[in-house]
Enzyme design. Structure first.
Site, PDB file in Angstrom:
ATOM      1  CD  GLU A  62      -1.703  -2.439   1.331  1.00  0.00           C
ATOM      2  OE1 GLU A  62      -2.489  -3.342   0.996  1.00  0.00           O
ATOM      3  OE2 GLU A  62      -0.582  -2.655   1.871  1.00  0.00           O
ATOM      4  CG  HIS A 131     -10.469  -8.240   6.229  1.00  0.00           C
ATOM      5  ND1 HIS A 131      -9.443  -8.692   7.016  1.00  0.00           N
ATOM      6  CD2 HIS A 131     -10.173  -8.622   4.954  1.00  0.00           C
ATOM      7  CE1 HIS A 131      -8.560  -9.338   6.253  1.00  0.00           C
ATOM      8  NE2 HIS A 131      -8.980  -9.300   5.009  1.00  0.00           N
TER       9      HIS A 131
END
Length: 327
Positions: A62, A131
């Site tokens: 990321e 998540h």
């Protein structure tokens, strides 16, 4: 509203497709977004139409995704980054808050970085750790970033295009449990990106929500109506900047405000909203501003998320506390 009915995810796909057709500088990048179409299939079909140079499958890194996007923006592109899940954004946190958010100020206004970072946000899908997080307060607190959250298909379609057109960097939150919810999309009309939307007017109390909790707030308002109460619902849409004028107008009419979000109420968006509304509407308030959110705990196992997330009953309990408040 007239227009085709589509899911929130489908509206995002159409919005991205429209933006890419309109501007060759728009580049979409992220993990598994190409031939797979992303974990939630939001970019499905885009690589086939626009090619692998404009829909780029990246490594699982990321920080590298955002860092590369910054370099592309410096060369005149308008990158759209996808973060697979909300909890995966943290490796890119330094790039976002130290570089992306600061570049315009650092360059005395001569450099802009028109980058959109799309982040699926919130719980409700029974996912594992990292998540289902709600990390919007980190980015709303960071000067130099715009932070927006869509809640339904029409807003998703228009907001993603407005975010891409913005010369400011935008953190774009998408409520993952609403990706499959369908509603009408009117391609010809839209609000400005920084405007809140009054989803329902009410004279007894106002609920303010954004992203994943807007349907919860609307359901609570409908349930309260059965008991004879008129409850309004404001969808913030923009978390930074805040449309405090719309909030103030609604609260001045109802005299009460309850803020609903999935993040913990401790140091969350609700605290800023409560402070802002209290300053602007102090003499109109008939009860303290109340907050309904998740608990100040790490996100639990999937079997417990129903008790962890704010639901209609918890919202209605707060509405009752506001309606029957006595000094």
């Amino acid at each position: 509203m007239t227009g085709p009915t589509m899911s929130l995810g489908g509206a995002l796909n159409l919005g991205l497709r429209t933006a890419m057709e309109s501007d060759d500088r728009v580049v979409v990048m992220g993990e598994d977004i190409g031939s797979l179409g992303g974990v939630f299939r939001i970019t499905d079909g885009l690589q086939k139409q626009f090619g692998s140079d404009r829909v780029v499958d990246t490594p699982l890194a990321e920080s590298g995704i955002v860092g590369t996007a910054i370099g592309l923006a410096l060369r005149g592109y308008r990158p759209v980054c996808e973060i697979q899940f909300d909890g995966f954004v943290y490796p890119a946190f330094d790039q976002i808050v130290s570089q992306l958010a600061k570049m315009r100020a650092r360059s005395n206004g001569t450099i802009s970085l028109p980058i959109v970072i799309r982040i699926p946000v919130g719980g409700g899908i029974g996912a594992v750790e990292h998540h289902s997080e709600s990390n919007e307060a980190y980015f709303a607190h960071t000067a130099g970033l715009r932070v927006v959250a869509c809640s339904e298909a029409n807003d998703a379609y228009h907001l993603i295009q407005q975010a891409i057109q913005s010369d400011d960097p935008v953190i774009f939150y998408e409520p993952k449990r609403q990706y499959w919810h369908k509603s009408a999309v009117d391609e010809s009309t839209s609000r400005q990106m920084n405007e809140a939307a009054v989803r329902r007017s009410g004279t007894d109390c106002t609920l303010v929500a954004y992203g994943p909790t807007v349907p919860t707030a609307l359901a609570a308002a409908e349930a309260a109506e059965e008991d004879g109460y008129s409850i309004g619902v404001v969808d913030l849409r923009s978390l930074s900047p805040l449309d405090t004028d719309t909030l103030a107008a609604e609260v001045q009419g109802s005299g009460r405000l309850v803020v609903v979000h999935e993040a913990s109420t401790f140091m969350g968006m609700g605290a800023e909203i409560a402070a802002s509304v209290s300053e602007k509407c102090f003499r109109h308030l008939r009860a303290p501003v109340l907050r309904v959110g998740s608990y100040n705990l790490p996100y639990p196992a999937a079997r417990l998320e129903g008790q962890f997330l704010p639901d209609v009953d918890r919202v209605l309990e707060a509405v009752d506390r506001s309606l029957f408040f006595q000094e």
